[in-house]
Design a protein around this motif. Structure first.
Motif, mmCIF file in Angstrom:
data_model
loop_
_atom_site.group_PDB
_atom_site.id
_atom_site.type_symbol
_atom_site.label_atom_id
_atom_site.label_comp_id
_atom_site.label_asym_id
_atom_site.label_seq_id
_atom_site.Cartn_x
_atom_site.Cartn_y
_atom_site.Cartn_z
ATOM 1 N N LYS A 2 -6.563 -11.962 3.612
ATOM 2 C CA LYS A 2 -5.619 -12.762 2.812
ATOM 3 C C LYS A 2 -5.886 -14.252 2.998
ATOM 4 O O LYS A 2 -5.858 -15.024 2.048
ATOM 5 C CB LYS A 2 -4.174 -12.478 3.257
ATOM 6 N N HIS B 101 -8.567 -6.224 -6.418
ATOM 7 C CA HIS B 101 -7.563 -5.616 -5.534
ATOM 8 C C HIS B 101 -6.237 -6.372 -5.564
ATOM 9 O O HIS B 101 -6.171 -7.525 -5.967
ATOM 10 C CB HIS B 101 -8.077 -5.612 -4.087
ATOM 11 N N SER B 102 -5.217 -5.684 -5.049
ATOM 12 C CA SER B 102 -3.932 -6.352 -4.862
ATOM 13 C C SER B 102 -3.951 -7.054 -3.506
ATOM 14 O O SER B 102 -4.311 -6.446 -2.499
ATOM 15 C CB SER B 102 -2.815 -5.307 -4.888
ATOM 16 N N ASN C 202 -1.664 -7.753 -1.529
ATOM 17 C CA ASN C 202 -0.741 -7.151 -0.545
ATOM 18 C C ASN C 202 -1.412 -6.179 0.403
ATOM 19 O O ASN C 202 -0.963 -5.986 1.519
ATOM 20 C CB ASN C 202 0.375 -6.375 -1.263
ATOM 21 N N LYS C 203 -2.467 -5.541 -0.079
ATOM 22 C CA LYS C 203 -3.079 -4.498 0.749
ATOM 23 C C LYS C 203 -4.173 -5.034 1.661
ATOM 24 O O LYS C 203 -4.784 -4.275 2.399
ATOM 25 C CB LYS C 203 -3.653 -3.406 -0.165
ATOM 26 N N GLY D 296 -0.545 -14.451 -6.689
ATOM 27 C CA GLY D 296 -1.021 -13.539 -7.731
ATOM 28 C C GLY D 296 -0.872 -12.079 -7.312
ATOM 29 O O GLY D 296 -0.734 -11.769 -6.134
ATOM 30 N N THR D 297 -0.888 -11.187 -8.286
ATOM 31 C CA THR D 297 -0.806 -9.763 -7.969
ATOM 32 C C THR D 297 -2.195 -9.133 -7.886
ATOM 33 O O THR D 297 -2.354 -8.020 -7.426
ATOM 34 C CB THR D 297 0.015 -8.997 -9.023
ATOM 35 N N VAL D 298 -3.186 -9.884 -8.359
ATOM 36 C CA VAL D 298 -4.580 -9.457 -8.245
ATOM 37 C C VAL D 298 -5.336 -10.628 -7.632
ATOM 38 O O VAL D 298 -5.059 -11.786 -7.947
ATOM 39 C CB VAL D 298 -5.176 -9.131 -9.639
ATOM 40 N N GLU E 234 -6.882 -13.327 -9.893
ATOM 41 C CA GLU E 234 -5.859 -14.086 -10.606
ATOM 42 C C GLU E 234 -5.275 -15.146 -9.658
ATOM 43 O O GLU E 234 -5.075 -16.312 -10.035
ATOM 44 C CB GLU E 234 -4.782 -13.097 -11.043
ATOM 45 N N ASP E 235 -5.062 -14.737 -8.425
ATOM 46 C CA ASP E 235 -4.518 -15.655 -7.422
ATOM 47 C C ASP E 235 -5.434 -16.864 -7.222
ATOM 48 O O ASP E 235 -4.988 -18.012 -7.202
ATOM 49 C CB ASP E 235 -4.341 -14.911 -6.095
ATOM 50 N N ASP F 227 0.749 -14.958 3.747
ATOM 51 C CA ASP F 227 1.681 -14.329 2.800
ATOM 52 C C ASP F 227 2.412 -15.347 1.935
ATOM 53 O O ASP F 227 2.790 -15.057 0.805
ATOM 54 C CB ASP F 227 2.712 -13.474 3.551
#
Ligand SMILES: Nc1ncnc2c1ncn2[C@@H]1O[C@H](COP(=O)(O)OP(=O)(O)OP(=O)(O)O)[C@@H](O)[C@H]1O
Ligand SMILES: [Mg+2]
Length: 283
Positions: free
Chosen positions: A153, A143-144, A146-147, A103-105, A108-109, A98
């Motif tokens: 992750k 995807h995001s 976070n999910k 990134g939010t996508v 992108e991250d 975490d």
């Protein structure tokens, strides 16, 4: 060629009082000599507080030695003008996925690292795609983060490092916060990277089962390297490992117990299959 090399590396943290005045130092790494060749898989073991993370943070110059020297890909990490080269040579993956995902996508991250290195846009996208494929996360590119599960992750975090194309990846307890499924995912990913990209891997872990394939293991205690050798050499020394408050792979312990009771089994058994083979030989 040497990928990571240290000579009598010492690191001392400053102790401060409530007002922030330095009131002393504490030595977290004490005269450590490492020698890691290009392409090797190296494991670092040690009880909590033995200095593993402090040592690891030297490999991409988050910390620089108080005394002694650290070279990464031939560059002295204490020289400020080498910082960029050092950071490009060695990438870090930390315990908590975490904290590493910004990134939010997903795609992108993964692109942030190469973007920061000034890689041209076309090439960034190419690297993002390749890295996500390498860690088996390409279908999650839109995807995001976070999910995702912890293991997923962590694989995205690894892709972010891979996209910077480092010669060496340092993983500091990358599986510590994961469930057994996530742990397997991450380890498989690391293994695949080693096979496909021939990167040097330095893995810090508390799980003995993760290091049986290492080329070399360093054991740390109170800032010192106290043992160094192949997994077979290290895990033959069960009593010594226990004295450093370390576990031994379960199968190694079982083999050791059987040997103590008189069965003719060699020391340093690392895998179930080996023990089965030895037992069959006896009957
Ligand atoms: N930022 C800090 N400031 C002061 N002392 C620190 C700091 N970080 C770590 N230490 C101390 O340095 C020593 C080595 O810590 P380090 O985190 O490197 O150990 P570690 O082997 O990674 O432990 P763990 O297995 O718990 O991750 C410990 O005594 C620790 O308390
Ligand atoms: Mg640590």
């Amino acid at each position: 060629m040497d990928m990571v090399q240290t000579e009598k590396l010492v690191f001392e943290y400053e102790k401060r009082d409530e007002e922030g005045n330095v009131i002393g130092t504490s030595r977290a790494v004490d005269e450590v000599d490492l020698d890691v060749k290009e392409g090797q898989f190296i494991a670092i073991l040690g009880h909590n507080g033995s200095g593993k993370s402090t040592l690891a943070k030297h490999i991409n110059a988050i910390l620089v030695p108080t005394e002694g020297t650290m070279w990464v890909n031939g560059r002295n990490t204490s020289e400020p003008e080498e910082l960029w080269n050092v950071r490009q040579s060695a990438g870090m993956v930390f315990q908590n996925p975490d904290n590493q995902i910004i990134g939010t996508v997903v795609e992108e991250d993964v692109g942030f690292g190469p973007e920061n290195l000034g890689v041209p846009t076309d090439e960034i996208w190419q690297r993002v795609e390749e890295s996500l494929k390498a860690v088996g996360m390409i279908e999650y590119r839109h995807h995001s983060p976070n999910k995702l599960s912890g293991g997923q992750k962590q694989r995205v975090a690894i892709a972010g490092v891979v996209a910077m194309e480092p010669k060496c990846i340092v993983l500091d307890e990358p599986t510590a916060m994961l469930d057994p499924v996530g742990r397997k995912e991450v380890l498989k990913t690391v293994q695949k990277l080693r096979e496909q990209k021939a990167v040097t891997v330095i893995l810090i872990t508390h799980y003995m089962e993760e290091v049986v394939d290492a080329d070399k293991i360093y054991v740390m205690d109170h800032g010192h390297v106290v043992m160094e050798g192949t997994p077979r050499e290290i895990f033959s020394r069960v009593e010594e490992l226990k004295s450093y408050r370390l576990d031994v792979p379960q199968v190694t312990l079982l083999a050791d117990e059987l040997r103590k009771r008189g069965l003719k089994i060699p020391s340093g058994i690392l895998r179930k299959e080996e023990l089965v083979e030895e037992l069959c030989r006896l009957s």
